[in-house]
Design a protein around this motif. Structure first.
Motif, PDB file in Angstrom:
ATOM      1  N   LEU A   1     111.290   2.816  42.353  1.00 38.79           N
ATOM      2  CA  LEU A   1     110.485   2.014  43.280  1.00 38.79           C
ATOM      3  C   LEU A   1     109.168   2.727  43.530  1.00 38.79           C
ATOM      4  O   LEU A   1     109.130   3.809  44.129  1.00 38.79           O
ATOM      5  N   ASP A   2     108.079   2.129  43.053  1.00 39.86           N
ATOM      6  CA  ASP A   2     106.747   2.711  43.210  1.00 39.86           C
ATOM      7  C   ASP A   2     106.140   2.261  44.540  1.00 39.86           C
ATOM      8  O   ASP A   2     106.499   1.213  45.083  1.00 39.86           O
ATOM      9  N   ASP A   3     105.216   3.057  45.070  1.00 35.87           N
ATOM     10  CA  ASP A   3     104.480   2.722  46.306  1.00 35.87           C
ATOM     11  C   ASP A   3     105.424   2.460  47.471  1.00 35.87           C
ATOM     12  O   ASP A   3     105.202   1.539  48.284  1.00 35.87           O
TER      13      ASP A   3
ATOM     14  N   ILE B   1     107.175   8.269  46.502  1.00 34.42           N
ATOM     15  CA  ILE B   1     106.458   8.279  47.781  1.00 34.42           C
ATOM     16  C   ILE B   1     104.971   8.092  47.514  1.00 34.42           C
ATOM     17  O   ILE B   1     104.353   8.861  46.765  1.00 34.42           O
ATOM     18  N   ASP B   2     104.366   7.080  48.137  1.00 31.98           N
ATOM     19  CA  ASP B   2     102.977   6.726  47.869  1.00 31.98           C
ATOM     20  C   ASP B   2     102.005   7.790  48.377  1.00 31.98           C
ATOM     21  O   ASP B   2     102.272   8.504  49.354  1.00 31.98           O
TER      22      ASP B   2
ATOM     23  N   ILE C   1     110.226  11.205  44.103  1.00 32.99           N
ATOM     24  CA  ILE C   1     109.046  11.732  43.414  1.00 32.99           C
ATOM     25  C   ILE C   1     107.860  11.506  44.336  1.00 32.99           C
ATOM     26  O   ILE C   1     107.680  10.402  44.864  1.00 32.99           O
ATOM     27  N   ALA C   2     107.065  12.538  44.549  1.00 29.31           N
ATOM     28  CA  ALA C   2     105.869  12.405  45.391  1.00 29.31           C
ATOM     29  C   ALA C   2     104.655  12.170  44.494  1.00 29.31           C
ATOM     30  O   ALA C   2     104.395  12.944  43.580  1.00 29.31           O
ATOM     31  N   GLU C   3     103.908  11.087  44.776  1.00 34.47           N
ATOM     32  CA  GLU C   3     102.717  10.742  43.990  1.00 34.47           C
ATOM     33  C   GLU C   3     101.450  11.178  44.721  1.00 34.47           C
ATOM     34  O   GLU C   3     101.426  11.277  45.947  1.00 34.47           O
ATOM     35  N   GLY C   4     100.408  11.420  43.949  1.00 31.17           N
ATOM     36  CA  GLY C   4      99.101  11.703  44.546  1.00 31.17           C
ATOM     37  C   GLY C   4      99.028  13.043  45.242  1.00 31.17           C
ATOM     38  O   GLY C   4      98.224  13.226  46.167  1.00 31.17           O
ATOM     39  N   VAL C   5      99.830  13.999  44.823  1.00 34.11           N
ATOM     40  CA  VAL C   5      99.815  15.331  45.442  1.00 34.11           C
ATOM     41  C   VAL C   5      98.609  16.107  44.891  1.00 34.11           C
ATOM     42  O   VAL C   5      98.427  16.196  43.675  1.00 34.11           O
TER      43      VAL C   5
ATOM     44  N   GLY D   1     100.665  14.454  40.445  1.00 38.56           N
ATOM     45  CA  GLY D   1      99.356  14.437  41.079  1.00 38.56           C
ATOM     46  C   GLY D   1      98.404  15.439  40.464  1.00 38.56           C
ATOM     47  O   GLY D   1      98.768  16.237  39.597  1.00 38.56           O
ATOM     48  N   TYR D   2      97.176  15.401  40.961  1.00 36.44           N
ATOM     49  CA  TYR D   2      96.113  16.247  40.411  1.00 36.44           C
ATOM     50  C   TYR D   2      96.354  17.733  40.638  1.00 36.44           C
ATOM     51  O   TYR D   2      95.708  18.569  40.022  1.00 36.44           O
ATOM     52  N   VAL D   3      97.274  18.083  41.549  1.00 40.54           N
ATOM     53  CA  VAL D   3      97.573  19.493  41.768  1.00 40.54           C
ATOM     54  C   VAL D   3      98.101  20.119  40.473  1.00 40.54           C
ATOM     55  O   VAL D   3      97.937  21.328  40.252  1.00 40.54           O
TER      56      VAL D   3
END
Length: 507
Positions: A400-402, A423-424, A456-460, A479-481
């Protein structure tokens, strides 16, 4: 411009004209109200200037006049009244009964005079002018020995308002100073507006009669008709432009599909504790033949609405399963997550297509997972459950995204057998702040833990966010990290470099 769907354009044009004509009476009222309010603001400013100047000149006279009605006193008052644009008459009433004014003889005082204190010794009020037989607004300076009165210039209704259909008045408490005759208009007034002075104890009102409003209504009807036509025409043109843009976008996307321009970009997902890559999310990019990359926001919304996202997804999957083989992920737990839309779950087309791609053992079904966003509503949950059960039998999981941002909420997790909650970014961004979305983040993590779902954490983007998530049991990080989305060849190179960097970081 060639107009599409002429009947729709005609209806839109007629609707705009009809609406504006129906409401033209309101438009007329608004126009007149605005005109009255604007005039009142101007007249109030003018009146306040008159009163302020009268106060100042009276106070100056207290220092220069002898208050004996001598020739010197008369000359000073006459000179001031002649040169001032704000005061037309000065009077002196001495305690011994002597009186004089800038016109020579003092004006006979009315017993109806009503005075209001402005400050010590200074009052404002109205008095009956025995020469003009009208009430004048005046400022008076009182002492035990004399009274100094300054009659201010009257304010008048501007030429824009005719004498026969507009009434202006100044009100001091319950006393009206009439600038135009209200008696003849009292039964015919249609619209009024008031304004109050913040400096002095009076208010202004301007009223117009039906005779004034009637021509405005006729005029506004014609204007409304014109405005309605113009607005309708502009809306028709805008609608035609949007239709043409959509048709152009549809043609371009179809050309892009024929040229195989929709390519997968991969954003790695890493386990923050071990430093190892666990999979990638597949993100579509439209790469033109000349190398130009069209951002997703410019075509994805239209592709989803038009149904062209279906063939775009198939084109991605064709490349993804081959890249899984090149990465050597077959037989491992590493996965590629591909985004799908609710329409993918209303038939077996996607299921059959994926089975057709499994022509050999170069990849396993468990190397592929599907992601569905919570931002788009699944209209037919029952059909979606039937379709998904077939994917689950193959070993393909659904993520499940967002999460927490759209329609389904946690009900999707319960109804659709989702294995992983993503996780959005909006909830990741508030880590370390006092934003109220922190409570949502905590709820998502708690729900995942209680229901034994993976996260899963997104946008970290920062190490601080990684550490916070690890403390709360969220280790899979995207994410970009760690890495940005990249084409396959860059992913291969990134893995070579990142392997050493991540090993050093987690040693």
């Amino acid at each position: 411009m060639k107009f599409q769907r002429p009947w729709a354009s005609a209806l839109l044009l007629l609707a705009c004209v009809g609406i504006t004509v129906v409401f033209h009476h309101n438009i007329a009222g608004l126009y007149v109200k605005h005109a009255i309010d604007s005039e009142l603001e101007f007249l109030l400013e003018k009146l306040e200037t008159h009163v302020g100047e009268a106060i100042n000149m009276n106070e100056q006279f207290t220092q220069t006049l002898a208050f004996d009605c001598s020739a010197s006193d008369m000359t000073q008052m006459q000179r001031a009244a002649f040169t001032s644009p704000h005061v037309r008459l000065f009077e002196v009433h001495i305690e011994n009964g002597k009186e004089c004014s800038s016109h020579g003889k003092a004006i006979e005082q009315s017993e109806e005079a009503s005075w209001h204190a402005l400050r010590d010794n200074v009052f404002i009020g109205s008095e009956l002018n025995s020469i003009t037989h009208t009430h004048d607004l005046a400022v008076i300076y009182k002492t035990p020995n004399y009274r100094l009165i300054a009659d201010i210039e009257p304010i008048h209704i501007p030429r824009a308002f005719c004498d026969e259909c507009a009434v202006l008045k100044v009100q001091l408490d319950n006393f009206d100073i009439l600038v135009s005759d209200i008696d003849s208009q009292a039964d015919n007034l249609a619209l009024s507006s008031f304004i109050y002075s913040e400096k002095y104890p009076f208010s202004l009102s301007l009223s117009v009669s039906k005779n004034y409003l009637s021509p405005i209504e006729h005029w506004s009807g014609a204007v409304s008709l014109g405005i309605g036509g113009i607005v309708g025409l502009l809306l028709v043109i805008a609608m035609q432009w949007l239709l043409s843009q959509n048709q152009t976008m549809e043609a371009l996307i179809k050309q892009g599909l024929q040229a195989h321009e929709f390519k997968p970009f991969y954003q790695p997902i890493l386990h923050s504790k071990s430093g190892k890559i666990v999979g990638c999310e597949v993100l579509v990019r439209w790469v033109k033949e000349d190398g130009t990359v069209i951002p997703p926001y410019q075509f994805i919304p239209y592709a989803e609405d038009s149904g062209l996202i279906i063939p775009i997804t198939e084109q991605l999957l064709y490349r993804v399963v081959r890249d899984i083989k090149k990465l050597g992920w077959a037989g491992t737990d590493k996965f590629m997550s591909v985004n799908i839309v609710p329409e993918h779950l209303y038939s077996d087309d996607l299921y059959n297509y994926i089975q057709d791609l499994k022509a050999d053992d170069s990849w396993d079904f468990k190397n592929l997972s599907l992601e569905i966003t919570e931002r788009r509503k699944i209209e037919d949950l029952q059909q979606a459950k039937v379709t998904l059960s077939k994917f689950y039998e193959l070993g393909i999981e659904l993520k499940l995204d967002d999460a927490g941002t759209g329609y389904g909420g946690f009900s999707y997790v319960q109804e659709l057998g989702i294995s992983t909650i993503k996780i959005d970014k909006m909830f990741i961004d508030v880590i370390g702040t006092d934003d109220m979305k922190n409570s949502v983040l905590s709820s998502i993590i708690a729900f995942a833990e209680a229901s034994s779902k993976k996260t899963i954490a997104e946008g970290v983007e920062t190490n601080e966010q990684v550490e916070f998530l690890a403390k709360h049991g969220v280790y899979k990080i995207q994410g970009y990290v760690y890495a940005k989305p990249m084409p396959f060849n860059e992913l291969v190179e990134w893995k070579k470099v990142a392997k050493n960097l991540l090993t050093m970081k987690h040693s």
